[in-house]
Design an enzyme around this catalytic site. Structure first.
Site, PDB file in Angstrom:
ATOM      1  N   THR A   1       0.823  -1.201   0.000  1.00  0.00           N
ATOM      2  CA  THR A   1       0.000   0.000   0.000  1.00  0.00           C
ATOM      3  C   THR A   1       0.860   1.256   0.000  1.00  0.00           C
ATOM      4  O   THR A   1       0.538   2.237  -0.680  1.00  0.00           O
ATOM      5  CB  THR A   1      -0.962   0.009   1.195  1.00  0.00           C
ATOM      6  OG1 THR A   1      -1.799  -1.149   1.132  1.00  0.00           O
ATOM      7  CG2 THR A   1      -1.832   1.250   1.185  1.00  0.00           C
ATOM      8  N   LEU A   2       1.959   1.243   0.741  1.00  0.00           N
ATOM      9  CA  LEU A   2       2.866   2.389   0.726  1.00  0.00           C
ATOM     10  C   LEU A   2       3.421   2.590  -0.676  1.00  0.00           C
ATOM     11  O   LEU A   2       3.468   3.713  -1.187  1.00  0.00           O
ATOM     12  CB  LEU A   2       4.009   2.194   1.725  1.00  0.00           C
ATOM     13  CG  LEU A   2       5.047   3.322   1.759  1.00  0.00           C
ATOM     14  CD1 LEU A   2       4.397   4.637   2.175  1.00  0.00           C
ATOM     15  CD2 LEU A   2       6.196   2.963   2.695  1.00  0.00           C
TER      16      LEU A   2
ATOM     17  N   LYS B   1      -8.471  -1.107  -4.364  1.00  0.00           N
ATOM     18  CA  LYS B   1      -8.236  -2.221  -3.441  1.00  0.00           C
ATOM     19  C   LYS B   1      -9.508  -3.052  -3.479  1.00  0.00           C
ATOM     20  O   LYS B   1     -10.383  -2.927  -2.617  1.00  0.00           O
ATOM     21  CB  LYS B   1      -7.954  -1.688  -2.032  1.00  0.00           C
ATOM     22  CG  LYS B   1      -7.673  -2.755  -0.984  1.00  0.00           C
ATOM     23  CD  LYS B   1      -6.259  -3.252  -1.053  1.00  0.00           C
ATOM     24  CE  LYS B   1      -5.956  -4.189   0.126  1.00  0.00           C
ATOM     25  NZ  LYS B   1      -4.578  -4.708   0.072  1.00  0.00           N
TER      26      LYS B   1
ATOM     27  N   ASP C   1      -5.907   0.638   4.186  1.00  0.00           N
ATOM     28  CA  ASP C   1      -5.165   0.596   2.919  1.00  0.00           C
ATOM     29  C   ASP C   1      -5.995   1.218   1.795  1.00  0.00           C
ATOM     30  O   ASP C   1      -5.486   1.993   0.978  1.00  0.00           O
ATOM     31  CB  ASP C   1      -4.801  -0.843   2.560  1.00  0.00           C
ATOM     32  CG  ASP C   1      -3.770  -1.440   3.503  1.00  0.00           C
ATOM     33  OD1 ASP C   1      -3.153  -0.675   4.278  1.00  0.00           O
ATOM     34  OD2 ASP C   1      -3.584  -2.669   3.465  1.00  0.00           O
TER      35      ASP C   1
ATOM     36  N   GLU D   1      -4.501  -2.965  -6.277  1.00  0.00           N
ATOM     37  CA  GLU D   1      -3.665  -3.660  -5.293  1.00  0.00           C
ATOM     38  C   GLU D   1      -4.324  -4.956  -4.834  1.00  0.00           C
ATOM     39  O   GLU D   1      -5.508  -4.976  -4.483  1.00  0.00           O
ATOM     40  CB  GLU D   1      -3.419  -2.754  -4.088  1.00  0.00           C
ATOM     41  CG  GLU D   1      -2.533  -3.382  -3.031  1.00  0.00           C
ATOM     42  CD  GLU D   1      -2.450  -2.543  -1.768  1.00  0.00           C
ATOM     43  OE1 GLU D   1      -2.359  -3.129  -0.676  1.00  0.00           O
ATOM     44  OE2 GLU D   1      -2.495  -1.302  -1.867  1.00  0.00           O
TER      45      GLU D   1
ATOM     46  N   ALA E   1      -3.991  -8.540  -2.263  1.00  0.00           N
ATOM     47  CA  ALA E   1      -3.915  -8.739  -0.813  1.00  0.00           C
ATOM     48  C   ALA E   1      -2.843  -9.778  -0.535  1.00  0.00           C
ATOM     49  O   ALA E   1      -2.802 -10.824  -1.201  1.00  0.00           O
ATOM     50  CB  ALA E   1      -5.258  -9.195  -0.258  1.00  0.00           C
TER      51      ALA E   1
ATOM     52  N   PRO F   1      13.523   3.612   1.671  1.00  0.00           N
ATOM     53  CA  PRO F   1      14.189   3.267   2.927  1.00  0.00           C
ATOM     54  C   PRO F   1      13.174   3.137   4.055  1.00  0.00           C
ATOM     55  O   PRO F   1      11.995   3.478   3.899  1.00  0.00           O
ATOM     56  CB  PRO F   1      15.121   4.469   3.156  1.00  0.00           C
ATOM     57  CG  PRO F   1      14.415   5.611   2.505  1.00  0.00           C
ATOM     58  CD  PRO F   1      13.734   5.018   1.283  1.00  0.00           C
TER      59      PRO F   1
ATOM     60  N   LEU G   1      11.194   4.377   6.768  1.00  0.00           N
ATOM     61  CA  LEU G   1      10.795   5.740   7.098  1.00  0.00           C
ATOM     62  C   LEU G   1      10.162   5.795   8.482  1.00  0.00           C
ATOM     63  O   LEU G   1       9.316   4.967   8.809  1.00  0.00           O
ATOM     64  CB  LEU G   1       9.799   6.269   6.061  1.00  0.00           C
ATOM     65  CG  LEU G   1      10.283   6.299   4.600  1.00  0.00           C
ATOM     66  CD1 LEU G   1       9.127   6.657   3.674  1.00  0.00           C
ATOM     67  CD2 LEU G   1      11.431   7.285   4.450  1.00  0.00           C
TER      68      LEU G   1
END
Length: 230
Positions: free
Chosen positions: A16-17, A37, A54, A117, A119, A210, A212
């Site tokens: 999701t990010l 989603k 999400d 997206e 799952a 990276p 975060l």
């Protein structure tokens, strides 16, 4: 219109990010965007119905704005495997029903950059006989793979890429997501692992996010590029 299916090497790989960050990057380029989603478990009851975090993140990166149900037509409360959550809710899932819903959404809400997206990972079940991979296959979508960068990711990433190819689909690109702070650029041989992934996955790397402290779409998007997507 460019539409991609986003999958991951595992649950909590950072799909999701990555998806919301890619949508954010597309928005910065002036593109219209849509994040989908189609199936989400682990949803909370609100006055407006079940809402999944999400799906809300993807909705926030969809411009022009869309209704929540457009993003997430199948929402379930228990934070368990979606096919189990659907069965408990008395609403068993089928690939054809979800594919039909997605086709309608893509037709009625055309955007320049759309992400759907999944799952968990590529072979997470929809029901006793079908997997989430069949959604991408049914729509003939190229796939973006989120690699959760942690111990074991080389095996997980390569097996997922092989499964995508075996299903006759294109791996359009991959993103590394540093989900484990103990496995980062400061870790010995981190770069060597990334180099191996670049050689073995056979698709362009769209960026490495990276670990975060505050993982927002805006922050993560600065590490990504859309230029390699065909």
């Amino acid at each position: 219109m460019s539409t991609y299916f986003v999958t991951g090497t595992n649950t909590d790989a950072g799909k999701t990010l990555v998806a919301s960050a890619l949508l954010c990057a597309a928005r910065r380029q002036g593109l219209s965007t849509l994040g989908l989603k189609p199936v989400a478990s682990g949803s909370e009851a609100t006055e407006n119905g079940l809402r999944n975090a999400d799906a809300l993140a993807l909705q926030a990166q969809s411009v022009p704005p869309v209704a929540y149900r457009t993003v997430n037509p199948f929402a379930f409360a228990p934070a368990i495997a979606p096919h189990l959550a659907a069965d408990e809710a008395g609403c068993p899932l089928s690939a054809n029903a979800i594919i039909d819903a997605l086709k309608q959404t893509l037709k009625q809400t055309p955007r320049e950059f759309t992400l759907a997206e999944g799952a968990g990972g590529w072979r997470v079940p929809l029901n006793a006989d079908e997997d989430f991979s069949e959604l991408a296959a049914g729509l003939k979508l190229p796939v973006i793979l989120t690699v959760g960068l942690t111990l074991g990711c080389l095996n997980h990433a390569r097996l997922t890429a092989e499964a995508i190819a075996a299903d006759g689909l294109t791996l359009a690109g991959w993103v590394g997501s540093s989900i484990d702070p103990a496995f980062s650029a400061d870790t010995p041989r981190f770069t060597a692992n990334l180099e191996l992934l670049e050689r073995k996955l056979g698709a362009p790397c769209l960026g490495i996010i990276p670990h975060l402290e505050t993982p927002t779409a805006e922050a993560a998007s600065t590490y990504l590029t859309l230029q390699e997507l065909s």
